[in-house]
Structure formats: C-alpha cells, structure tokens
Design an enzyme around this catalytic site. Structure first.
Site, PDB file in Angstrom:
ATOM      1  CD  GLU A  47      -2.948   0.860   0.137  1.00 34.22           C
ATOM      2  OE1 GLU A  47      -3.373  -0.441  -0.362  1.00 34.22           O
ATOM      3  OE2 GLU A  47      -3.251   1.985  -0.406  1.00 34.22           O
ATOM      4  CB  SER A  48       1.701   3.732  -2.552  1.00 34.28           C
ATOM      5  OG  SER A  48       0.437   4.062  -3.035  1.00 34.28           O
ATOM      6  CB  CYS A  77       2.164  -3.209  -7.357  1.00 32.46           C
ATOM      7  SG  CYS A  77       0.526  -2.785  -7.423  1.00 32.46           S
ATOM      8  CB  ILE A 133      -2.778  -7.240  -6.695  1.00 31.96           C
ATOM      9  CG1 ILE A 133      -2.434  -8.980  -6.995  1.00 31.96           C
ATOM     10  CG2 ILE A 133      -3.691  -7.357  -5.582  1.00 31.96           C
ATOM     11  CD1 ILE A 133      -1.633  -9.534  -6.131  1.00 31.96           C
ATOM     12  CG  HIS A 170       2.306  -7.757  -7.654  1.00 30.66           C
ATOM     13  ND1 HIS A 170       2.983  -7.102  -6.409  1.00 30.66           N
ATOM     14  CD2 HIS A 170       1.189  -7.114  -7.656  1.00 30.66           C
ATOM     15  CE1 HIS A 170       2.137  -6.284  -5.840  1.00 30.66           C
ATOM     16  NE2 HIS A 170       1.303  -6.335  -6.645  1.00 30.66           N
ATOM     17  CD  GLU A 172       6.108  -8.772  -6.252  1.00 33.98           C
ATOM     18  OE1 GLU A 172       6.780  -8.455  -7.185  1.00 33.98           O
ATOM     19  OE2 GLU A 172       5.570  -8.139  -5.511  1.00 33.98           O
TER      20      GLU A 172
END
Ligand code: GLN
Length: 188
Positions: A47-48, A77, A133, A170, A172
């Site tokens: 969450e940025s 993201c 996402i 993402h 990862e």
C-alpha cells in the site's frame, strides 16, 4: 552483488525469496544505515500510502532519493507508485522517475487480473505472465523515462529510466525470474 528490499510494508519477503533463488546476496532495508554497500534496491507491492508514511517516519525519504540517483532501483506496484513524480493526490513520493501514475486504475481488489505481456527487453521473446493486484497504470512517461511494456489496449504497465524500473504488476508473485534477472543487469 547485494540487493536490498525495502521491508517496511508489503510483499518484500517474496522478492527476497526470488533474489535468493537467483543466488544474489540480499537484505531487508528498514533504516538508512541498511543502504550501505547495496548495489540496488527493490520497493515491493503493498500500500503506497503506508510505505510512504512509514518511510517518512523512519527517515528513509532523503536517503532513498540519494541512493536512487546513484544505483538501480525498482518499484513493483505500490513501489512503482512510490517511485513516481505524480499520483494526482497528496501522499509521500520519492519522485525519482519521470512518470505519472493513476492508482487503483483497474478498480478494486476483486478486479485483480493476470495478463500475458510482450517485454522485448527480457530477451527470449516468450510472453511474460503478469499479475495485477489493485494495480496502478503508468499514465505518462516523460523526459528520459521509456515505456517497457503495455497491455494490448496500449495502457502502460512497465517503464524504465536509466537504472530505474517501475512495474504495475508483481514479478515476485510468479516463478518466472526473468524480470528480476533483468533488474540485476541494471544493478551490476
Ligand atoms: N493499490 C495499492 C496502492 O495504491 C497498490 C497495490 C499493490 O501494490 N498490489 O498503493
């Protein structure tokens, strides 16, 4: 080569697993002192706003900006949002990349999706299966920043500016290590 992963919020452990799989020395970064000796850093998804708030509280904003001017840095993201110059709302941003980003551009968590992307820089011509996402879109790419990949409808989902990378998706969370390998070429 040693790559740090910003580990204050989000899916940093998945990046660490991928880097270890590639035989790269890696460390969790929470404080400015952890940046010493690194060749690059990854800012994970999450969450940025939370990453920005905690990075501010931990005194990480200026050290990360200084690090990113000299080294490879990649945001996935939420990390891409944090690297950008503009998200058209108030939140702490590193402002390192000349990109503007629209958060949550595909809707809510339930609107998350996967897509096969064409990313020529990955070299082998195989499509890259990307996971989105509650993802952002890179709305504009300016200055030295370049588009790395788009969705079939033309919306930008990956950009590069020198040794800096931003991806809406993402890598990862997949078993495909090609994007991490590409980042390592930028860091070396
Ligand atoms: N929606 C999040 C944000 O705006 C990003 C989501 C993610 O990193 N998967 O910060």
């Amino acid at each position: 080569m040693k790559i740090g992963v910003l580990a204050i919020q989000g899916d940093f452990s998945e990046h660490i697993v991928m880097l270890k799989r590639l035989g790269v020395e890696t460390t969790e970064v929470r404080l400015p002192v952890h940046l010493a000796g690194l060749d690059g850093i990854i800012i994970p998804g999450g969450e940025s706003t939370t990453i920005g708030k905690l990075a501010t509280d931990y005194g990480m904003m200026e050290p990360l900006r200084a690090f990113g001017k000299e080294h490879a840095i990649w945001g996935t993201c939420a990390g891409a949002i944090f690297l950008s110059k503009d998200v058209r709302r108030e939140q702490p941003l590193l402002g390192l990349m000349d990109i503007s980003v629209a958060r949550n551009a595909f809707g809510r968590q339930v609107d998350s999706f996967e897509a096969d992307l064409d990313i020529p820089q990955l070299g082998d011509g195989e499509p890259y299966h990307a996971i989105f996402i509650r993802a952002p879109i890179i709305e504009t790419v300016q200055g030295d920043a370049k588009v790395l990949s788009t969705l079939p409808d033309g919306r930008i989902v990956a950009a590069q500016q020198g040794r800096m990378l931003a991806t809406s998706f993402h890598p990862e969370l997949t078993s495909d290590s090609r994007f991490h390998e590409y980042f390592l070429t930028l860091a070396s």
